[in-house]
Design a protein around this motif. Structure first.
Motif, mmCIF file in Angstrom:
data_model
loop_
_atom_site.group_PDB
_atom_site.id
_atom_site.type_symbol
_atom_site.label_atom_id
_atom_site.label_comp_id
_atom_site.label_asym_id
_atom_site.label_seq_id
_atom_site.Cartn_x
_atom_site.Cartn_y
_atom_site.Cartn_z
ATOM 1 N N ASN A 169 4.652 7.375 -5.892
ATOM 2 C CA ASN A 169 5.832 7.170 -4.876
ATOM 3 C C ASN A 169 6.093 8.249 -3.705
ATOM 4 O O ASN A 169 6.598 8.008 -2.725
ATOM 5 C CB ASN A 169 7.228 7.200 -5.571
ATOM 6 C CG ASN A 169 7.480 6.139 -6.253
ATOM 7 O OD1 ASN A 169 7.391 4.808 -5.914
ATOM 8 N ND2 ASN A 169 7.752 6.193 -7.647
ATOM 9 N N LYS A 170 5.142 9.231 -3.712
ATOM 10 C CA LYS A 170 5.146 10.228 -2.681
ATOM 11 C C LYS A 170 3.809 10.663 -2.383
ATOM 12 O O LYS A 170 3.002 10.971 -3.298
ATOM 13 C CB LYS A 170 6.120 11.518 -3.082
ATOM 14 C CG LYS A 170 6.149 12.373 -2.155
ATOM 15 C CD LYS A 170 7.244 13.520 -2.604
ATOM 16 C CE LYS A 170 7.094 14.711 -1.728
ATOM 17 N NZ LYS A 170 6.645 15.689 -1.798
ATOM 18 N N LYS A 206 4.032 5.033 -0.698
ATOM 19 C CA LYS A 206 4.219 4.458 -2.035
ATOM 20 C C LYS A 206 2.869 3.554 -2.206
ATOM 21 O O LYS A 206 2.450 2.656 -1.354
ATOM 22 C CB LYS A 206 5.201 3.390 -2.120
ATOM 23 C CG LYS A 206 5.404 2.541 -3.471
ATOM 24 C CD LYS A 206 6.513 1.675 -3.385
ATOM 25 C CE LYS A 206 6.429 0.879 -4.824
ATOM 26 N NZ LYS A 206 7.746 0.075 -4.665
ATOM 27 N N SER A 223 0.894 1.279 -5.095
ATOM 28 C CA SER A 223 0.859 0.553 -6.403
ATOM 29 C C SER A 223 -0.275 -0.116 -6.742
ATOM 30 O O SER A 223 -0.862 -0.822 -5.988
ATOM 31 C CB SER A 223 2.262 -0.143 -6.604
ATOM 32 O OG SER A 223 2.111 -1.343 -5.837
#
Length: 127
Positions: A6-7, A10, A12
């Motif tokens: 997320n940092k 972001k 995934s």
């Protein structure tokens, strides 16, 4: 979600398919970036050799330059621990010959590097 970062941006990563003969993974990688009114989302689907993923993790652990690159060279995630920078690039060629590319870099700190390393180390390996 197999890997979630997320940092500083972001990222995934989801596993779509595996190949046990040539130990490799087909991954869907989504990058979401938003800064100062600029927003970008890119999604790449590509095959990665398992040994490339292992090398990426090992180099992060050793504070070396870590590169996660797909088999076709269309996606790259690079972490330069010395310069404290995260680089990424994604290339897609359309069926009509058009080429689309997105890339960026982001300043990171030691906590970011640790978070990225831990996210990749938590990935459930099968090889």
């Amino acid at each position: 979600m197999d890997i979630l970062i997320n940092k500083p941006i972001k990222i995934s990563i989801d596993t779509i398919e595996i190949d046990e003969h040539l130990p490799s993974l087909k991954l869907c990688i989504s990058i979401d970036f938003e800064r100062n009114g600029f927003e970008l989302k890119t999604v790449s689907v590509a095959w990665f050799k398992c040994k490339v993923l292992d090398s990426f993790i090992k180099n992060l652990e050793l504070s070396k330059l870590a590169v996660l690159k797909d088999m076709d060279g269309n996606f790259k995630l690079k972490i330069d621990t010395k310069k404290k920078k995260l680089y990424w690039s994604s290339l897609k060629e359309g069926i009509n010959g058009n080429t689309f590319k997105s890339e960026g870099n982001e300043q990171i700190d030691l906590d970011d590097i640790d978070n990225i390393l831990n996210a990749f180390k938590a990935y459930p390996k099968w090889w």
